[in-house]
Design an enzyme around this catalytic site. Sequence first.
Site, PDB file in Angstrom:
ATOM      1  CG  HIS A  31      -2.341   1.287   0.609  1.00 17.30           C
ATOM      2  ND1 HIS A  31      -3.210   1.110   0.894  1.00 17.30           N
ATOM      3  CD2 HIS A  31      -1.767   2.473   1.757  1.00 17.30           C
ATOM      4  CE1 HIS A  31      -4.076   1.744   0.872  1.00 17.30           C
ATOM      5  NE2 HIS A  31      -3.188   2.932   1.223  1.00 17.30           N
ATOM      6  CB  CYS A  32       3.350   2.704  -1.108  1.00 15.86           C
ATOM      7  SG  CYS A  32       3.162   1.268  -2.567  1.00 15.86           S
ATOM      8  CG  HIS A  33      -0.531   6.165  -1.995  1.00 12.94           C
ATOM      9  ND1 HIS A  33      -2.058   5.790  -2.398  1.00 12.94           N
ATOM     10  CD2 HIS A  33      -1.197   6.814  -0.675  1.00 12.94           C
ATOM     11  CE1 HIS A  33      -2.877   5.640  -1.251  1.00 12.94           C
ATOM     12  NE2 HIS A  33      -2.233   5.950  -0.140  1.00 12.94           N
ATOM     13  CE1 TYR A  49      -3.759  14.009  -1.234  1.00  8.84           C
ATOM     14  CE2 TYR A  49      -6.042  13.436  -0.561  1.00  8.84           C
ATOM     15  CZ  TYR A  49      -5.010  13.098  -1.286  1.00  8.84           C
ATOM     16  OH  TYR A  49      -4.830  11.620  -1.660  1.00  8.84           O
ATOM     17  NE  ARG A 124      -7.788   3.087  -1.769  1.00  9.93           N
ATOM     18  CZ  ARG A 124      -7.127   4.634  -1.170  1.00  9.93           C
ATOM     19  NH1 ARG A 124      -6.933   5.133  -2.007  1.00  9.93           N
ATOM     20  NH2 ARG A 124      -6.339   4.450   0.313  1.00  9.93           N
ATOM     21  CE1 TYR A 157      -8.824   4.259   4.770  1.00 12.44           C
ATOM     22  CE2 TYR A 157      -8.786   6.146   3.790  1.00 12.44           C
ATOM     23  CZ  TYR A 157      -7.927   5.064   4.671  1.00 12.44           C
ATOM     24  OH  TYR A 157      -7.643   6.002   5.499  1.00 12.44           O
ATOM     25  CG  ASP A 257      -0.833   5.605   3.791  1.00 15.02           C
ATOM     26  OD1 ASP A 257      -1.648   5.160   2.305  1.00 15.02           O
ATOM     27  OD2 ASP A 257      -1.128   6.246   4.716  1.00 15.02           O
ATOM     28  CG  ASN A 262      -5.200  14.127   3.813  1.00 13.01           C
ATOM     29  OD1 ASN A 262      -5.255  15.122   3.148  1.00 13.01           O
ATOM     30  ND2 ASN A 262      -6.231  13.194   3.089  1.00 13.01           N
TER      31      ASN A 262
HETATM   32  C1  0GY Z   1      -4.321   6.745   2.383  1.00 18.25           C
HETATM   33  C2  0GY Z   1      -5.162   7.437   3.681  1.00 18.25           C
HETATM   34  C3  0GY Z   1      -6.009   8.445   3.230  1.00 18.25           C
HETATM   35  C4  0GY Z   1      -5.760   8.739   1.479  1.00 18.25           C
HETATM   36  C5  0GY Z   1      -5.887   8.573   0.406  1.00 18.25           C
HETATM   37  O1  0GY Z   1      -6.758   8.450  -1.619  1.00 18.25           O
HETATM   38  C6  0GY Z   1      -6.402   8.492  -0.746  1.00 18.25           C
HETATM   39  O2  0GY Z   1      -5.881   9.870  -0.855  1.00 18.25           O
HETATM   40  O3  0GY Z   1      -5.832   7.339   0.831  1.00 18.25           O
HETATM   41  C7  0GY Z   1      -6.801   9.113   3.982  1.00 18.25           C
HETATM   42  O4  0GY Z   1      -5.919  10.286   4.035  1.00 18.25           O
HETATM   43  O5  0GY Z   1      -6.771   9.062   4.854  1.00 18.25           O
HETATM   44  O6  0GY Z   1      -5.192   5.409   2.416  1.00 18.25           O
HETATM   45  O7  0GY Z   1      -3.833   6.898   1.802  1.00 18.25           O
END
Ligand code: 0GY
Length: 302
Positions: A31-33, A49, A124, A157, A257, A262
Amino acid sequence: MQFDKTPGWLDWYASPSKPRFQVPAGSVDAHCHVFGPGAQFPFAPERKYTPCDASRKQLFALRDHLGFAKNVIVQATCHGADNSALLDALAHSNGQARGVVTVKRSITDHDLQAMHTAGVRGVRFNFVKRLVDFTPKDELLEIAARIKPLGWHVVIYFEAVDLPELWDFFTTLPTTVVVDHMGRPDVGKPVDGPEFTLFMQFMHQHPNVWSKVSCPERLSIEGPKALNGEQRPYQDVIPFARQVVETFPYRVLWGTDWPHPNLKDHMPDDGLLVDFIPHIATTPELQRKLLVDNPSRLYWGA
Ligand code: 0GY
């Protein structure tokens, strides 16, 4: 395009420590972005955001630094349903990354197939109200039915308090379902209280449901506090994550993550997050399932 980050937004940790816990060979950060870079991959107009940039190169450098072999990159809401940054990262990963995208019902079968070839294995669905606008359930069910033949799964989520209302929808999903961050329990409540017991029942009753035991830094109320001069980060999350790992060892995943969207009070040192793993997966066998076997099976079919 220039983007100004949301006020109070913390940047990701630039020099994470080297973890003391050595993850097993072949471990997956599931789980990463990636965020942008915004100049190349603009953030979505409907975003809630504006993050700082966090590029694929920076993600892959972190992977190597922490000792991981692979990543699962999850579409973040700041990019909406434009998955270009994620797909670009997959294309430059030498097969070492898989993706979970966000799509709308207007997506064509051709585009879904192209995403599959690129390494996408899931969609997702986000129900966290501060992050997204409402998407009708019939649209989500339609998407789930269309991705099922590709062998993909659905990542959900949501916040713990919303599970009762969402239960019926979640349990009609026809695929494997992966819950982000254990359904965000309130760790100020007892681990054997009604709220987390409901989550455990959700997993018990539905063998297609998996959970990520990720984000102690997001769930913790104590935070990374020092006790007697020693760092004891996120102790209050341990009973929750450990219970999930020990009860469902074949259906758990772990992720950093990174770059931690945030977070406004505290940004975790990713090295310390890795050192947290042996507290929730306490034997080499559980660690191998959590970090290697389960994600390899789900994302690489291995
Ligand atoms: C996470 C958690 C958050 C954000 C997102 O896609 C997103 O913007 O998932 C959060 O703000 O709790 O898993 O990255």
